[in-house]
Design a protein around this motif. Structure first.
Motif, PDB file in Angstrom:
ATOM      1  N   ILE A 116      75.552  14.231   3.984  1.00  0.00           N
ATOM      2  CA  ILE A 116      76.998  14.405   3.824  1.00  0.00           C
ATOM      3  C   ILE A 116      77.602  15.236   4.956  1.00  0.00           C
ATOM      4  O   ILE A 116      78.788  15.510   4.957  1.00  0.00           O
ATOM      5  N   VAL A 117      76.759  15.657   5.924  1.00  0.00           N
ATOM      6  CA  VAL A 117      77.238  16.238   7.171  1.00  0.00           C
ATOM      7  C   VAL A 117      76.486  15.536   8.297  1.00  0.00           C
ATOM      8  O   VAL A 117      75.548  14.774   8.056  1.00  0.00           O
ATOM      9  N   LYS A 118      76.890  15.780   9.542  1.00  0.00           N
ATOM     10  CA  LYS A 118      76.323  15.011  10.653  1.00  0.00           C
ATOM     11  C   LYS A 118      74.815  15.169  10.777  1.00  0.00           C
ATOM     12  O   LYS A 118      74.130  14.241  11.188  1.00  0.00           O
ATOM     13  N   LEU A 119      74.297  16.357  10.445  1.00  0.00           N
ATOM     14  CA  LEU A 119      72.857  16.550  10.366  1.00  0.00           C
ATOM     15  C   LEU A 119      72.576  17.293   9.079  1.00  0.00           C
ATOM     16  O   LEU A 119      72.969  18.439   8.917  1.00  0.00           O
ATOM     17  N   ASP A 120      71.902  16.618   8.156  1.00  0.00           N
ATOM     18  CA  ASP A 120      71.668  17.174   6.817  1.00  0.00           C
ATOM     19  C   ASP A 120      70.170  17.270   6.584  1.00  0.00           C
ATOM     20  O   ASP A 120      69.461  16.262   6.612  1.00  0.00           O
ATOM     21  N   MET A 121      69.691  18.500   6.365  1.00  0.00           N
ATOM     22  CA  MET A 121      68.259  18.715   6.154  1.00  0.00           C
ATOM     23  C   MET A 121      67.969  19.358   4.804  1.00  0.00           C
ATOM     24  O   MET A 121      66.894  19.910   4.596  1.00  0.00           O
ATOM     25  N   ARG A 122      68.902  19.270   3.887  1.00  0.00           N
ATOM     26  CA  ARG A 122      68.756  19.983   2.607  1.00  0.00           C
ATOM     27  C   ARG A 122      67.948  19.144   1.620  1.00  0.00           C
ATOM     28  O   ARG A 122      68.447  18.641   0.624  1.00  0.00           O
ATOM     29  N   SER A 123      66.668  19.029   1.902  1.00  0.00           N
ATOM     30  CA  SER A 123      65.782  18.230   1.058  1.00  0.00           C
ATOM     31  C   SER A 123      65.108  19.103   0.011  1.00  0.00           C
ATOM     32  O   SER A 123      65.252  20.328   0.013  1.00  0.00           O
ATOM     33  N   SER A 124      64.348  18.471  -0.854  1.00  0.00           N
ATOM     34  CA  SER A 124      63.594  19.211  -1.869  1.00  0.00           C
ATOM     35  C   SER A 124      62.337  19.826  -1.283  1.00  0.00           C
ATOM     36  O   SER A 124      61.643  20.590  -1.943  1.00  0.00           O
ATOM     37  N   ASP A 125      62.046  19.512  -0.045  1.00  0.00           N
ATOM     38  CA  ASP A 125      60.863  20.043   0.617  1.00  0.00           C
ATOM     39  C   ASP A 125      61.066  21.524   0.939  1.00  0.00           C
ATOM     40  O   ASP A 125      62.198  22.019   0.938  1.00  0.00           O
ATOM     41  N   THR A 126      59.992  22.231   1.229  1.00  0.00           N
ATOM     42  CA  THR A 126      60.082  23.662   1.537  1.00  0.00           C
ATOM     43  C   THR A 126      60.075  23.934   3.037  1.00  0.00           C
ATOM     44  O   THR A 126      60.107  25.088   3.446  1.00  0.00           O
ATOM     45  N   GLU A 127      60.024  22.884   3.854  1.00  0.00           N
ATOM     46  CA  GLU A 127      59.958  23.080   5.305  1.00  0.00           C
ATOM     47  C   GLU A 127      61.239  22.547   5.951  1.00  0.00           C
ATOM     48  O   GLU A 127      61.236  21.545   6.659  1.00  0.00           O
ATOM     49  N   ASN A 128      62.341  23.255   5.709  1.00  0.00           N
ATOM     50  CA  ASN A 128      63.644  22.809   6.204  1.00  0.00           C
ATOM     51  C   ASN A 128      64.184  23.700   7.315  1.00  0.00           C
ATOM     52  O   ASN A 128      65.384  23.758   7.543  1.00  0.00           O
ATOM     53  N   ALA A 129      63.301  24.396   8.016  1.00  0.00           N
ATOM     54  CA  ALA A 129      63.741  25.274   9.094  1.00  0.00           C
ATOM     55  C   ALA A 129      64.194  24.459  10.297  1.00  0.00           C
ATOM     56  O   ALA A 129      63.731  23.343  10.531  1.00  0.00           O
ATOM     57  N   VAL A 130      65.105  25.041  11.068  1.00  0.00           N
ATOM     58  CA  VAL A 130      65.565  24.449  12.315  1.00  0.00           C
ATOM     59  C   VAL A 130      65.027  25.300  13.459  1.00  0.00           C
ATOM     60  O   VAL A 130      65.202  26.522  13.472  1.00  0.00           O
ATOM     61  N   GLY A 131      64.358  24.673  14.403  1.00  0.00           N
ATOM     62  CA  GLY A 131      63.824  25.395  15.554  1.00  0.00           C
ATOM     63  C   GLY A 131      64.780  25.321  16.730  1.00  0.00           C
ATOM     64  O   GLY A 131      65.177  24.230  17.151  1.00  0.00           O
ATOM     65  N   LEU A 132      65.171  26.489  17.259  1.00  0.00           N
ATOM     66  CA  LEU A 132      66.062  26.552  18.407  1.00  0.00           C
ATOM     67  C   LEU A 132      65.334  27.170  19.590  1.00  0.00           C
ATOM     68  O   LEU A 132      64.458  28.022  19.407  1.00  0.00           O
TER      69      LEU A 132
END
Length: 304
Positions: free
Chosen positions: A81-97
């Protein structure tokens, strides 16, 4: 028209037909690792989706999806629902910068990077405002402790005694140990302690005192202390008709301390009100706020 020309025309039409069909197929949706794509592009990383129906949450967790309705990308999300959506039920939803040497003006307002140069206060997330990179600051959860006494405790005469076995009302940073009464400073900073106390009735010695002490049990140092003096309301002498009166001694103490992270502080009471020990006044029914003995002995600690 020769046979060769007719053959060439058929080949051209056949190739064009195949191209159009393939173009139509790709326009609809593409599945990689799955024969049951749910978006314009659907990659099933673990190849564990069923051939029909909607994949489960655990199956979607390893999928990448581009929605065919809005073009948004979901990682582990079927309906972004946004251009990049990572809100899954998984526990590994970190973003690496990572870092970049681009100027903030070149990266543009809203760009985000991870500064590893450690200048001036260590590696931080930075956000461009279109002119400069600004370090993102995350405010820590400040320590707020509110505790009260609901169990009886006797304070001996002439000996500073740690107040223990507190009942915790609030501890925002898990910095207080109720059994021992120890507060541990979560970080370097300034902390205000407010102690209110009240004793049960006793005949008070004239010129006696109660001392509230804020004490470091590790170093054995008194960090601050507050005195309150008391006198007899009736002395038992002739001018009081040879009578004495039981009186309750109480008061409050407020101190502000600058503490290093990890410093421990306990509250102690010293009294010489009478010749013996005097108990703190506590409620006999802690579930009843209207109890006449409720709410007299409390400790509040606030980090600034």
């Amino acid at each position: 028209m020769t046979l060769i020309q007719i053959h060439k025309g058929i080949n051209k039409r056949l190739i064009l037909s195949i191209f159009c069909c393939c173009s139509g197929f790709f326009y609809a949706q593409i599945g990689i690792g799955t024969e049951n794509p749910k978006g314009a592009l659907h990659v099933d990383g673990a190849r564990d989706n069923a051939s029909i129906g909607t994949p489960t949450g655990s199956q979607v967790a390893n999928d990448l999806m581009i929605s065919k309705s809005n073009g948004f990308m979901g990682i582990g999300v079927l309906n972004p629902i946004v251009k990049l959506d990572m809100r899954s039920s998984d526990t590994e939803n970190a973003v690496g910068l990572g870092a970049t040497t681009m100027a903030a003006s070149a990266a543009g307002a809203g760009a985000v990077r991870y500064d590893v140069a450690s200048i001036p206060v260590g590696a931080k997330i930075e956000v461009s405002d279109g002119s400069v990179w600004n370090k993102a600051y995350v405010a820590p959860q400040k320590a707020v402790v509110v505790v009260r006494k609901i169990t009886s405790q006797s304070i001996p005469q002439g000996s500073a005694t740690v107040i223990t076995n507190w009942n915790v009302i609030r501890d925002m940073s898990n910095s207080f140990t109720p059994g021992t009464g120890e507060f541990t400073a979560p970080r370097d900073g300034t902390y205000t302690f407010l102690l209110t106390f009240n004793f049960t009735g006793t005949v008070i010695n004239d010129g006696s005192r109660v001392e509230s002490q804020f004490y470091n049990p590790v170093t054995g140092n008194i960090l601050a202390s507050v005195y309150k003096t008391f006198g007899q309301s009736m002395t038992g002498t002739a001018d009081d008709a040879n009578s004495t009166r039981s009186t309750q001694a109480g008061g409050s103490s407020t101190v502000t301390l600058t503490l290093a992270a990890g410093t421990k502080v306990v509250t102690r009471l010293y009294q010489n009100l009478s010749s013996g020990a005097v108990s703190l006044r506590v409620t006999s029914n802690s579930s009843d706020p209207a109890n006449p003995d409720d709410g007299f002995n409390n400790l509040t600690i606030i980090e600034h």
